[in-house]
Design a protein around this motif. Structure first.
Motif: not given
Length: 97
Positions: A50-56
């Motif tokens: 959730e709300f990760t700044w680094f996709p994946g």
């Protein structure tokens, strides 16, 4: 608290940069430096995408192993690679570059 969290040799370029600036859902802005290792950190909580700044990459909170102050996040992808995104102004200057 002065606890050694990481070393300059652990700096890591992620998505083409050593440093990233992000704003969380509450409007707080963080300048985050990426590190391959942060042996002075303790990871807490479940993995979250959730709300990760680094996709994946899923994240967990990274705390100082000595005083338990919030220092950033540990990011992990589904292939087992990981890195730390540490809030640069929460680190001592000698340990952040």
């Amino acid at each position: 608290c002065g606890h050694q969290v990481t070393l300059p040799r652990h700096r890591l370029s992620v998505d083409g940069s050593l440093n990233h600036t992000f704003c969380n859902p509450h409007g707080l802005v963080f300048e985050v430096g990426c590190f391959s290792k942060a042996p002075g950190c303790q990871v807490s909580g479940p993995l979250s995408e959730e709300f990760t700044w680094f996709p994946g990459h899923a994240w967990q909170v990274a705390l100082c192993a000595q005083c338990h102050a919030h220092l950033g996040w540990r990011y992990t992808n589904g292939e087992g690679s990981l890195f730390f995104g540490l809030i640069l102004d929460h680190l001592l200057e000698d340990h952040e570059s």
